[in-house]
Design an enzyme around this catalytic site. Structure first.
Site, PDB file in Angstrom:
ATOM      1  N   GLU A 270       0.836  -1.214   0.000  1.00 26.62           N
ATOM      2  CA  GLU A 270       0.000   0.000   0.000  1.00 26.62           C
ATOM      3  C   GLU A 270       0.869   1.263   0.000  1.00 26.62           C
ATOM      4  O   GLU A 270       0.460   2.298  -0.528  1.00 26.62           O
ATOM      5  CB  GLU A 270      -0.958  -0.003   1.195  1.00 26.62           C
ATOM      6  CG  GLU A 270      -1.926  -1.185   1.268  1.00 26.62           C
ATOM      7  CD  GLU A 270      -2.814  -1.349   0.034  1.00 26.62           C
ATOM      8  OE1 GLU A 270      -3.020  -0.351  -0.691  1.00 26.62           O
ATOM      9  OE2 GLU A 270      -3.264  -2.487  -0.218  1.00 26.62           O
ATOM     10  N   GLU A 299      -0.717  -0.502  -9.843  1.00 27.33           N
ATOM     11  CA  GLU A 299      -0.228  -1.786  -9.307  1.00 27.33           C
ATOM     12  C   GLU A 299       1.273  -1.940  -9.557  1.00 27.33           C
ATOM     13  O   GLU A 299       1.971  -2.622  -8.799  1.00 27.33           O
ATOM     14  CB  GLU A 299      -1.004  -2.962  -9.914  1.00 27.33           C
ATOM     15  CG  GLU A 299      -2.488  -3.026  -9.529  1.00 27.33           C
ATOM     16  CD  GLU A 299      -2.751  -3.230  -8.040  1.00 27.33           C
ATOM     17  OE1 GLU A 299      -1.869  -3.761  -7.331  1.00 27.33           O
ATOM     18  OE2 GLU A 299      -3.835  -2.835  -7.574  1.00 27.33           O
TER      19      GLU A 299
END
Lengths: 502, 502
Positions: A270, A299
């Protein structure tokens, strides 16, 4: 004399103001959304849902106003900088996508997915595929309609139109080119690695690992990774995510007293998303060109942090002492052991628990199934058989009758998020491509990492990814950053080198 | 055949829908406002301020739309229930007040108060009255203009127009009637109580009191007081408050390891506000008639919890064991000692630290000064002399030259919140009046409290205050609840009985 303030406002400036206004209102939506996951007590849910829906309608209205089309045309004819022109392109792109769907369809889709997702929460643990199907078929049907409407506007196939929401411009030709390459070598690689690792002895530390210390470790490593705590926080939620706004990033994780690696590496993942958000061009915040390029690129940042940097032996030598500091010395915390622990390969049922090597297999399978489903080549009832067959051929595991750890395991399908899955693997491939490109221009990089100097990495990502935001299409961004379009060879090389070293 | 859905929507229903929409959007504003105080990292401030301003403008626009006047008139002629008519009255009242002020004045006031309050944060500790004056005079000047504009719309005096924002319909005649009565007996009572208490020996427990245990104690007592944790939370902020929305009340406190009573009683105070919010009529949420009646009535709930119930000997006998459970046995935690500790009277400089007996003196003084200031009878430069004189005559303390603990101590004046202060003491008086009324109808009340049964109190408050929301003017509410308008004799009796018992 005419001063600039006497001039009628340009169409471009008017559009920019509308986007700034939406950005301000979206700020409250983002914070409330984070709060919903991190803080909200259960009985607050109904009022919150109503508030969020009201804001969604308001923002949708602002960004799909019919007169925007004329303003886009007028702005096209104005004298704009290159960045302003890129911003206008994004404005138009998003307007087209948003206006393609009738508000009534949005409402029906929201109700169908809310019903399906809500029922799924109990149907999944009960392995109730038939119950799930009864709601899911409606989600599929509405998704097909949405895909069709979007595809007509965008001039692409229905499934591509859905992928476009997450990765603008992505074609099935590109995905097929990349994924078909992976199919040729992945099953063999998995077998080879598993066989090699069978002889390894890996030390594992026993808990409990007190949560305040786990939290401290996560925050320390977030700082090492450059997370700005003056402009963000770490909190707890059931499903970890990176939310909030670029000026105030809200990152979440979840802790388990018995095991701290999952939470730590979730936090590192994250943090990659967070640095992208914190690194977006400050002067452009509010404008669509300042947004993160796409979900595959997003991503690529989280997976760069989690997989490329986070499992680099040099990085492990930096964080091993921090683990010892929190939990005491243990053989498990030696860098060499951590490297083994964090690169264990084991075919399994669950995508989110998968290692770096088997993960793409989960994506290949979902891509094949959801594309056929949206195209209408298969129906929802056909999924389990296709699932079982693919899991057997790709990973050698038997999923027959196990719906809950099979096609019911992800939230994406009940939520109608078709077209998202490819972004995960494309992100992993881009991450490998970025690292290869960095190494080419920074010959000392590996030793810098081992010395705890991650700044060259952050500088590279900031220059080539974060600050580029949405000023270019993904493919141009990739070429500018790394000299070529997406090339899965980097990912393959990365896996070979990391997992087949003798 | 005409069905009801074919009929044009009534003006009333249209207005109700507008208010519901504002309620939903206000929900996000309320949660973001709580987040700003409880969570937001420093660098998030600028973006948050812009987002909050955007929402304030949006909500102001929704609730002051010019066509609302015609819709109010149309709704007046429709067939409405008594509650709908009360709701319409509130809609009109709020519309008049909101439209009285030009948006440009709102903007200038916001800028002036933001500048004054921001500078005040450093000027106060530096005791810099002259520096403070330089900004404060602008706030006074704009407040006078606002008061004048409001007063013309409402047909009341300028200072009354400001009080009206917090306590609709409150007149200086009422405040004078009530406060002049207090002036006759308060200084004498203070002297008498201080003299009596000089001989008391009060045990005090020494810290540290670990914060997790303080928090646990606060939450346990919030539960005793009926706070619904399914629809609310307790968090930490620099300045404790009760925020959020009725469906999800966000209460805050602050902890100090050396002393837990202040935090606990702050929490009990805020729990009173919270139960009012949680107890508002669910079916009417979103409509103005469902809002809390006024700030005096709101303070009557918090002060009922903090002072009337919270210092009741029966209540202390219930919470004493909870303190022992958290912090171990200590003479300080005996109910009789707690009663002494929590009723110590000591004239001092600071309003927020004042005890129940000296508190009204702080309010009398502020009321006198701010009323003259708004009327233009005095200027900001005249405040210190008036302050010193009143503190000397009311409390016998010398504040000369001590601006920081004198007229610079409160955030209200730098923020331009003139007309609020009377609500605190009116709230204390209403709280005493509610308790007297409860006792009259519930003869077993004191022994029920001592037995830990607070339900009769909650039932009374729910029926007479919370569920009545804004369906009636304050005075009608008071008469319906207690049989009479505000009568300060109840407050005087309460103080006499509690503080002059021999």
């Amino acid at each position: 004399m005419t001063t600039s303030s006497d001039l009628p406002q340009s169409a471009y400036q008017n559009l920019a103001n509308i986007w700034t206004r939406a950005h301000h209102l979206g700020h409250l939506q983002a914070i409330a959304s984070w709060d919903q996951a991190a803080n909200m007590p259960p009985h607050g849910n109904e009022a919150r849902a109503a508030a969020m829906a009201e804001m969604a309608v308001l923002l949708h209205g602002i960004l799909t106003a019919p007169d925007l089309a004329a303003q886009h045309d007028a702005a096209e004819k104005e004298s704009l900088s290159q960045q302003q022109r890129a911003n206008l392109t994004e404005m138009k792109r998003q307007w087209v996508a948003r206006t393609a769907i009738e508000p009534e369809s949005v409402r029906r889709m929201q109700m169908a997915t809310a019903r399906c997702e809500h029922a799924w929460r109990t149907q999944r643990p009960a392995n109730d595929w038939q119950g799930f199907l009864s709601n899911f078929k409606e989600v599929v049907s509405l998704s097909r309609l949405e895909a069709k409407a979007l595809s007509q506007k965008l001039g692409v196939s229905p499934y591509e139109a859905l992928m476009d929401q997450y990765e603008p411009g992505l074609t099935t030709a590109t995905v097929d080119r990349v994924f078909n390459d992976v199919r040729t070598w992945l099953p063999g690689l998995i077998q080879q690695v598993v066989a090699q690792q069978a002889a390894q002895t890996v030390a594992i530390a026993q808990g409990p690992f007190p949560i305040p210390q786990q939290r401290d470790l996560c925050e320390t490593i977030m700082r090492l990774l450059g997370f700005d705590f003056q402009a963000g926080r770490l909190d707890i939620s059931t499903h970890p995510f990176c939310g909030g706004v670029p000026e105030d990033v809200r990152l979440t994780t979840r802790f388990n007293e018995q095991e701290f690696i999952t939470s730590l590496y979730g936090t590192i993942h994250e943090t990659g998303h967070a640095r992208y958000e914190q690194g977006r061009p400050k002067d452009w915040l509010g404008q669509p060109a300042s947004q993160a390029r796409s979900m595959a690129i997003h991503e690529s940042q989280s997976l760069f942090f989690e997989m490329q940097l986070g499992r680099h032996p040099g990085f492990l030598s930096q964080i091993a002492p921090l683990m010892k500091l929190q939990f005491g010395a243990h053989a498990a915390f030696e860098p060499e052991n951590l490297a083994m622990l964090l690169t264990r390969v084991k075919p399994g049922f669950i995508r989110v628990d998968a290692d770096e090597v088997t993960y793409p297999a989960h994506i290949l399978l979902r891509y094949d199934i959801e594309r056929q489903l949206i195209q209408g080549d298969i129906e929802a009832e056909d999924i389990p058989a296709l699932w079982d067959s693919a899991m057997h051929s790709l990973l050698g595991v038997d999923t027959r009758g196990n719906f809950k750890d099979g096609p019911m395991q992800d939230v994406h399908w009940p939520m109608g998020l078709f077209g998202y899955f490819p972004c995960y693997s494309l992100g992993a491939m881009y991450a490998a491509q970025w690292f290869a490109s960095m190494r080419a221009t920074l010959p000392q990089l590996d030793s810098q990492i081992a010395a705890g100097d991650f700044q060259p990495i952050f500088d590279w990502l900031k220059t080539h990814i974060w600050q580029q935001a949405s000023f270019w299409p993904t493919d141009t961004l990739a070429q500018m950053a790394s000299g070529s379009s997406l090339n899965p060879a980097h990912f393959k090389n990365h896996l070979m080198q990391r997992y087949l070293r003798t």
